[in-house]
Design a protein around this motif. Structure first.
Motif, PDB file in Angstrom:
ATOM      1  N   PHE A   1      -3.748  14.698  -1.563  1.00 10.51           N
ATOM      2  CA  PHE A   1      -4.759  13.397  -0.825  1.00 10.51           C
ATOM      3  C   PHE A   1      -5.762  13.546   0.714  1.00 10.51           C
ATOM      4  CE2 PHE A   1      -0.001  12.236  -2.327  1.00 10.51           C
ATOM      5  CZ  PHE A   1      -0.542  11.397  -3.078  1.00 10.51           C
ATOM      6  N   GLY A   2      -5.473  15.063   0.691  1.00 11.17           N
ATOM      7  CA  GLY A   2      -6.164  15.592   2.267  1.00 11.17           C
ATOM      8  C   GLY A   2      -5.683  15.212   3.196  1.00 11.17           C
ATOM      9  N   GLY A   3      -4.471  14.739   3.621  1.00 15.46           N
ATOM     10  CA  GLY A   3      -4.352  14.951   5.139  1.00 15.46           C
ATOM     11  C   GLY A   3      -3.345  13.199   5.593  1.00 15.46           C
ATOM     12  N   LYS A   4      -2.664  13.210   6.162  1.00 14.09           N
ATOM     13  CA  LYS A   4      -1.808  11.992   7.411  1.00 14.09           C
ATOM     14  C   LYS A   4      -2.401  10.566   6.724  1.00 14.09           C
ATOM     15  CE  LYS A   4       0.647  10.287  10.515  1.00 14.09           C
ATOM     16  NZ  LYS A   4       1.491  10.180  11.356  1.00 14.09           N
ATOM     17  N   GLU A   5      -4.089  10.616   7.111  1.00  9.97           N
ATOM     18  CA  GLU A   5      -4.514   9.033   7.301  1.00  9.97           C
ATOM     19  C   GLU A   5      -4.850   8.837   5.420  1.00  9.97           C
ATOM     20  OE1 GLU A   5      -8.633   8.476   9.349  1.00  9.97           O
ATOM     21  OE2 GLU A   5      -6.899   9.283  11.009  1.00  9.97           O
ATOM     22  N   ASP A   6      -5.439  10.132   4.705  1.00 15.18           N
ATOM     23  CA  ASP A   6      -5.515   9.438   3.176  1.00 15.18           C
ATOM     24  C   ASP A   6      -4.392   9.422   2.493  1.00 15.18           C
ATOM     25  OD1 ASP A   6      -8.281  10.213   3.557  1.00 15.18           O
ATOM     26  OD2 ASP A   6      -7.722  12.349   3.797  1.00 15.18           O
ATOM     27  N   LEU A   7      -3.502  10.273   3.055  1.00 17.54           N
ATOM     28  CA  LEU A   7      -2.084   9.608   2.612  1.00 17.54           C
ATOM     29  C   LEU A   7      -1.981   8.148   2.722  1.00 17.54           C
ATOM     30  CD1 LEU A   7       0.680  10.730   0.538  1.00 17.54           C
ATOM     31  CD2 LEU A   7       1.315  11.340   2.922  1.00 17.54           C
ATOM     32  N   PHE A   8      -1.502   7.622   3.719  1.00 17.82           N
ATOM     33  CA  PHE A   8      -1.840   6.534   4.277  1.00 17.82           C
ATOM     34  C   PHE A   8      -2.101   5.667   3.636  1.00 17.82           C
ATOM     35  CE2 PHE A   8      -1.595   2.783   7.591  1.00 17.82           C
ATOM     36  CZ  PHE A   8      -0.748   2.758   7.640  1.00 17.82           C
ATOM     37  N   ALA A   9      -3.551   5.572   3.411  1.00 19.56           N
ATOM     38  CA  ALA A   9      -5.027   4.755   2.551  1.00 19.56           C
ATOM     39  C   ALA A   9      -4.209   4.900   0.927  1.00 19.56           C
ATOM     40  CB  ALA A   9      -5.958   5.170   2.834  1.00 19.56           C
ATOM     41  N   ALA A  10      -3.843   5.691   0.491  1.00 23.42           N
ATOM     42  CA  ALA A  10      -3.464   6.052  -0.913  1.00 23.42           C
ATOM     43  C   ALA A  10      -1.887   4.948  -1.064  1.00 23.42           C
ATOM     44  CB  ALA A  10      -2.833   7.523  -1.290  1.00 23.42           C
ATOM     45  N   MET A  11      -1.070   4.949  -0.179  1.00 27.83           N
ATOM     46  CA  MET A  11      -0.013   3.942   0.200  1.00 27.83           C
ATOM     47  C   MET A  11       0.125   3.019  -0.349  1.00 27.83           C
ATOM     48  SD  MET A  11       2.243   2.397   1.882  1.00 27.83           S
ATOM     49  CE  MET A  11       2.266   2.576   3.538  1.00 27.83           C
ATOM     50  N   VAL A  12      -1.406   2.618   0.461  1.00 21.01           N
ATOM     51  CA  VAL A  12      -1.537   0.986   0.755  1.00 21.01           C
ATOM     52  C   VAL A  12      -1.803   0.218  -0.159  1.00 21.01           C
ATOM     53  CG1 VAL A  12      -2.961  -0.453   2.137  1.00 21.01           C
ATOM     54  CG2 VAL A  12      -2.065   1.480   3.099  1.00 21.01           C
ATOM     55  N   ALA A  13      -2.994   0.857  -0.809  1.00 22.78           N
ATOM     56  CA  ALA A  13      -3.622   0.997  -2.160  1.00 22.78           C
ATOM     57  C   ALA A  13      -3.039   1.424  -2.928  1.00 22.78           C
ATOM     58  CB  ALA A  13      -4.534   1.831  -2.507  1.00 22.78           C
ATOM     59  N   GLY A  14      -1.792   1.749  -2.995  1.00 24.25           N
ATOM     60  CA  GLY A  14      -0.381   1.488  -4.261  1.00 24.25           C
ATOM     61  C   GLY A  14       0.396   0.490  -4.271  1.00 24.25           C
ATOM     62  N   LEU A  15       0.350   0.417  -3.361  1.00 26.81           N
ATOM     63  CA  LEU A  15       1.621  -0.856  -3.126  1.00 26.81           C
ATOM     64  C   LEU A  15       0.578  -2.087  -3.657  1.00 26.81           C
ATOM     65  CD1 LEU A  15       3.417   0.046   0.548  1.00 26.81           C
ATOM     66  CD2 LEU A  15       4.261   0.440  -2.034  1.00 26.81           C
ATOM     67  N   SER A  16      -0.530  -2.229  -2.857  1.00 24.86           N
ATOM     68  CA  SER A  16      -0.794  -3.026  -2.994  1.00 24.86           C
ATOM     69  C   SER A  16      -1.282  -3.361  -4.917  1.00 24.86           C
ATOM     70  CB  SER A  16      -2.550  -3.299  -2.252  1.00 24.86           C
ATOM     71  OG  SER A  16      -2.601  -3.099  -1.168  1.00 24.86           O
ATOM     72  N   GLU A  17      -1.581  -2.453  -5.407  1.00 24.97           N
ATOM     73  CA  GLU A  17      -2.000  -2.640  -6.723  1.00 24.97           C
ATOM     74  C   GLU A  17      -0.082  -3.049  -7.855  1.00 24.97           C
ATOM     75  OE1 GLU A  17      -4.345  -2.013  -8.560  1.00 24.97           O
ATOM     76  OE2 GLU A  17      -5.743  -2.020  -7.194  1.00 24.97           O
ATOM     77  N   GLN A  18       0.912  -2.027  -7.312  1.00 16.93           N
ATOM     78  CA  GLN A  18       2.167  -2.767  -7.612  1.00 16.93           C
ATOM     79  C   GLN A  18       2.542  -4.151  -7.594  1.00 16.93           C
ATOM     80  OE1 GLN A  18       5.132   0.485  -6.336  1.00 16.93           O
ATOM     81  NE2 GLN A  18       3.971   1.933  -6.328  1.00 16.93           N
ATOM     82  N   ALA A  19       2.392  -4.706  -6.265  1.00 18.24           N
ATOM     83  CA  ALA A  19       2.401  -5.799  -6.195  1.00 18.24           C
ATOM     84  C   ALA A  19       1.675  -6.990  -6.840  1.00 18.24           C
ATOM     85  CB  ALA A  19       2.471  -6.163  -4.466  1.00 18.24           C
ATOM     86  N   LEU A  20       0.528  -6.275  -7.648  1.00 19.84           N
ATOM     87  CA  LEU A  20      -0.330  -8.070  -8.032  1.00 19.84           C
ATOM     88  C   LEU A  20      -0.644  -7.340  -9.014  1.00 19.84           C
ATOM     89  CD1 LEU A  20      -3.976  -7.245  -5.665  1.00 19.84           C
ATOM     90  CD2 LEU A  20      -2.123  -9.956  -5.788  1.00 19.84           C
ATOM     91  N   GLU A  21       0.475  -6.573  -9.930  1.00 17.67           N
ATOM     92  CA  GLU A  21       0.796  -6.448 -11.497  1.00 17.67           C
ATOM     93  C   GLU A  21       0.677  -7.509 -11.875  1.00 17.67           C
ATOM     94  OE1 GLU A  21       2.953  -2.694 -11.989  1.00 17.67           O
ATOM     95  OE2 GLU A  21       1.252  -1.376 -12.189  1.00 17.67           O
ATOM     96  N   ALA A  22       1.952  -8.487 -11.431  1.00 17.21           N
ATOM     97  CA  ALA A  22       2.328  -9.531 -11.778  1.00 17.21           C
ATOM     98  C   ALA A  22       1.414 -10.848 -12.232  1.00 17.21           C
ATOM     99  CB  ALA A  22       3.518 -10.002 -10.895  1.00 17.21           C
ATOM    100  N   ILE A  23       0.071 -10.845 -11.223  1.00 17.74           N
ATOM    101  CA  ILE A  23      -0.737 -11.565 -11.616  1.00 17.74           C
ATOM    102  C   ILE A  23      -1.268 -12.167 -12.553  1.00 17.74           C
ATOM    103  CG2 ILE A  23      -2.579 -12.679 -10.326  1.00 17.74           C
ATOM    104  CD1 ILE A  23      -1.627 -12.248  -7.999  1.00 17.74           C
ATOM    105  N   PRO A  24      -1.212 -13.242 -13.330  1.00 18.94           N
ATOM    106  CA  PRO A  24      -2.019 -12.873 -14.912  1.00 18.94           C
ATOM    107  C   PRO A  24      -3.653 -12.724 -15.243  1.00 18.94           C
ATOM    108  CG  PRO A  24      -1.217 -15.000 -13.867  1.00 18.94           C
ATOM    109  CD  PRO A  24      -0.531 -14.296 -13.315  1.00 18.94           C
ATOM    110  N   GLU A  25      -3.754 -12.265 -16.055  1.00 15.58           N
ATOM    111  CA  GLU A  25      -5.403 -11.633 -16.102  1.00 15.58           C
ATOM    112  C   GLU A  25      -5.723 -13.035 -16.380  1.00 15.58           C
ATOM    113  OE1 GLU A  25      -7.289  -9.391 -14.364  1.00 15.58           O
ATOM    114  OE2 GLU A  25      -5.433  -7.989 -13.973  1.00 15.58           O
TER     115      GLU A  25
END
Length: 214
Positions: A60-84
């Motif tokens: 991840f490169g560091g704490k800020e990058d880890l935090f950004a990756a966490m935000v992106a990952g949680l957003s992706e997980q939450a939106l998986e249920a939305i139909p295409e």
């Protein structure tokens, strides 16, 4: 020599890079959402998953990058249920919009999503790129999905929509309204399933009344 009654030494299982990355993100998500950004350290994440700082920096490169990756990952997980759009374009418009809206409402009222909103708002002044990443992977992705759906219905003559993106933003905005802000601010509890269904039905009714083919 160890006596027969002594416990056997624990074997250290070697984790694949992908497995380690997932474990780091899971641990970081739990800590960031519970403790906040400032109170979460790389050492605390390592304590939960094992390994070394090098593993986190290499992934991840560091704490800020880890935090950004966490935000992106949680957003992706939450939106998986939305139909295409390509899965729903041929179905009943009202039923498809109801399904889409219910998925959005579940995301908006999920405790993890609420915690994520609060965390992004609290850190966005110090990390402007974080807010942009959150909008792109979270609300922006939901709007894009609904925009594609509305475009296909408009092209098929099922709806009268001149600006699908704006219409999508209005639709999601009606779902969010002040109740979501009140929940994020902690002045009211998240809407339950019954209240969510009622909100969805009203929003879909109002929206379709405005875009119906005359």
């Amino acid at each position: 020599m160890a006596l027969p009654s002594d416990p056997a030494p624990a074997k250290r299982t070697r984790r694949s890079p992908d497995a380690l990355r997932t474990q780091i993100l899971d641990a970081a998500s739990e800590l960031f959402l519970r403790e906040g950004y400032a109170n979460t350290s790389i050492d605390a994440v390592i304590e939960r998953v094992g390994g070394s700082k090098r593993a986190i920096y290499s992934h991840f490169g560091g704490k800020e990058d880890l935090f950004a990756a966490m935000v992106a990952g949680l957003s992706e997980q939450a939106l998986e249920a939305i139909p295409e759009a390509n899965e729903r374009a041929e179905e009943d418009v009202r039923a498809s919009l109801v399904d889409f809206a219910r998925a959005i409402m579940r995301i908006l009222m999920d405790p993890r999503t609420i915690a994520l909103y609060r965390l992004v708002v609290s850190e966005s002044g110090r990390m402007p790129g974080l807010a942009e990443s959150f909008l792109r992977y979270g609300p922006g992705r939901a709007t894009s999905g609904l925009t594609r759906l509305l475009e296909r219905w408009a092209n098929s003559g099922l709806l009268d929509v001149h600006d699908p993106k704006q219409a999508a933003e209005h639709f999601i905005g009606m779902l969010r309204d002040d109740s979501h802000l009140e929940v994020v601010l902690g002045v009211r509890k998240p809407l339950g399933e019954r209240a969510q269904r009622s909100r969805v039905e009203r929003v879909v009714h109002i929206f379709l009344d405005g875009v119906a083919v005359k």
